[in-house]
Motif scaffolding. Structure first.
Motif, PDB file in Angstrom:
ATOM      1  N   VAL A   3     -14.910  -6.377 -15.317  1.00 28.51           N
ATOM      2  CA  VAL A   3     -15.562  -7.559 -14.749  1.00 28.51           C
ATOM      3  C   VAL A   3     -14.494  -8.451 -14.141  1.00 28.51           C
ATOM      4  O   VAL A   3     -13.317  -8.361 -14.478  1.00 28.51           O
ATOM      5  CB  VAL A   3     -16.353  -8.354 -15.820  1.00 28.51           C
ATOM      6  CG1 VAL A   3     -17.470  -7.518 -16.393  1.00 28.51           C
ATOM      7  CG2 VAL A   3     -15.417  -8.839 -16.926  1.00 28.51           C
TER       8      VAL A   3
ATOM      9  N   VAL B  53     -26.190   1.279 -15.631  1.00 31.36           N
ATOM     10  CA  VAL B  53     -24.873   0.704 -15.904  1.00 31.36           C
ATOM     11  C   VAL B  53     -23.868   1.846 -16.070  1.00 31.36           C
ATOM     12  O   VAL B  53     -24.115   2.810 -16.806  1.00 31.36           O
ATOM     13  CB  VAL B  53     -24.906  -0.150 -17.189  1.00 31.36           C
ATOM     14  CG1 VAL B  53     -23.499  -0.609 -17.560  1.00 31.36           C
ATOM     15  CG2 VAL B  53     -25.827  -1.343 -17.009  1.00 31.36           C
TER      16      VAL B  53
ATOM     17  N   TYR C   4     -15.846  -1.639 -19.617  1.00 31.07           N
ATOM     18  CA  TYR C   4     -16.532  -2.076 -18.400  1.00 31.07           C
ATOM     19  C   TYR C   4     -15.706  -3.170 -17.726  1.00 31.07           C
ATOM     20  O   TYR C   4     -15.339  -4.162 -18.368  1.00 31.07           O
ATOM     21  CB  TYR C   4     -17.916  -2.619 -18.753  1.00 31.07           C
ATOM     22  CG  TYR C   4     -18.758  -3.008 -17.556  1.00 31.07           C
ATOM     23  CD1 TYR C   4     -19.425  -2.052 -16.810  1.00 31.07           C
ATOM     24  CD2 TYR C   4     -18.882  -4.345 -17.185  1.00 31.07           C
ATOM     25  CE1 TYR C   4     -20.207  -2.399 -15.720  1.00 31.07           C
ATOM     26  CE2 TYR C   4     -19.660  -4.708 -16.098  1.00 31.07           C
ATOM     27  CZ  TYR C   4     -20.323  -3.721 -15.364  1.00 31.07           C
ATOM     28  OH  TYR C   4     -21.090  -4.095 -14.290  1.00 31.07           O
TER      29      TYR C   4
ATOM     30  N   ILE D 232     -24.761  -6.634 -19.927  1.00 32.16           N
ATOM     31  CA  ILE D 232     -24.489  -5.912 -18.675  1.00 32.16           C
ATOM     32  C   ILE D 232     -25.777  -5.297 -18.153  1.00 32.16           C
ATOM     33  O   ILE D 232     -26.437  -4.530 -18.858  1.00 32.16           O
ATOM     34  CB  ILE D 232     -23.444  -4.799 -18.881  1.00 32.16           C
ATOM     35  CG1 ILE D 232     -22.166  -5.358 -19.521  1.00 32.16           C
ATOM     36  CG2 ILE D 232     -23.118  -4.124 -17.546  1.00 32.16           C
ATOM     37  CD1 ILE D 232     -21.166  -4.275 -19.906  1.00 32.16           C
TER      38      ILE D 232
ATOM     39  N   ILE E  12     -21.350 -12.729 -18.440  1.00 30.81           N
ATOM     40  CA  ILE E  12     -21.746 -11.379 -18.841  1.00 30.81           C
ATOM     41  C   ILE E  12     -21.695 -11.230 -20.353  1.00 30.81           C
ATOM     42  O   ILE E  12     -22.545 -10.573 -20.956  1.00 30.81           O
ATOM     43  CB  ILE E  12     -20.862 -10.333 -18.138  1.00 30.81           C
ATOM     44  CG1 ILE E  12     -21.180 -10.306 -16.632  1.00 30.81           C
ATOM     45  CG2 ILE E  12     -21.089  -8.936 -18.737  1.00 30.81           C
ATOM     46  CD1 ILE E  12     -20.331  -9.355 -15.829  1.00 30.81           C
TER      47      ILE E  12
END
Length: 219
Positions: free
Chosen positions: A128, A149, A126, A141, A136
């Motif tokens: 970021v 998500v 993921y 998330i 986070i």
């Protein structure tokens, strides 16, 4: 553009990738782009309020009737054009079942997609921003601009997804088994896109850039 081979079906090229024959014309590049944006708006965001099943399926005939009704220049549109666009999408963004079609990911409307949870990789990724990484990691998330998500199948896919909206990208590693055990199973939506309701913080760690740039760097 999209063409159709009598033997091997729809394809996006000048010639059939299986037999090399030049098929029957279906849609131009312009028409594919224009209808693709409209289809995404209908199936991902519920535009035009068409009847949608709890799993996100919409009748292709309803889509055709609606689009032709609001745009006189689209009078040529038929259900097989929707089917061709969906079946040849290079990212696997659509699924066709009978005369109905749905988007496989990217929804802003809440649905019960019933995605397959078998054979999900042990680790997903993921993207970021470096500024958001710490918070986070502490909070987990949560969906932001989508109903679920969205996770990537490889480190590189996560970098590519994050680069669309960030100048600098950090990548988090998701322990998928731990996430499922916490009550948030992950389903496969497309080639390298996986969905879940949320990811608890205990399932997260900072991913390291892989040294092997083979499969992890496929485009």
């Amino acid at each position: 553009m999209i063409n159709e081979c009598e033997e091997h079906g729809y394809y996006r090229d000048d010639f059939c990738p299986v037999c090399g024959e030049k098929g029957k014309f279906v849609m131009s590049d312009y028409e594919v782009e224009k209808m693709g944006r409209t289809l995404a708006a209908i199936l991902r965001h519920g535009k035009f309020d068409l009847e949608m099943s709890p799993q996100g399926f919409v009748d292709m005939r309803d889509i055709v009737d609606t689009v032709r009704g609001i745009n006189p220049r689209m009078k040529w549109l038929r259900p097989h054009h929707i089917e061709a666009l969906a079946l040849t999408d290079p990212k696997g963004r659509y699924q066709v079942v009978g005369h109905k079609v749905r988007a496989t990911y990217g929804h802003t409307v809440k649905l019960d997609l019933h995605l397959p949870t078998d054979d999900v990789p042990d680790h997903l990724y993921y993207p970021v921003s470096p500024d958001a990484e710490e918070i986070i990691m502490e909070t987990g998330i949560m969906p932001v601009d989508r109903a679920m998500v969205h996770l990537s199948g490889t480190y590189r896919d996560a970098v590519r997804a994050g680069s669309v909206r960030m100048d600098d990208v950090a990548v988090l590693d998701i322990d998928t088994k731990r996430c499922a055990d916490a009550g948030f199973p992950i389903g496969k939506a497309a080639r390298s896109v996986y969905l879940c309701d949320r990811v608890p913080p205990e399932c997260l760690s900072l991913a390291e850039e892989p040294e092997d740039k083979g499969d992890s760097y496929r485009w």
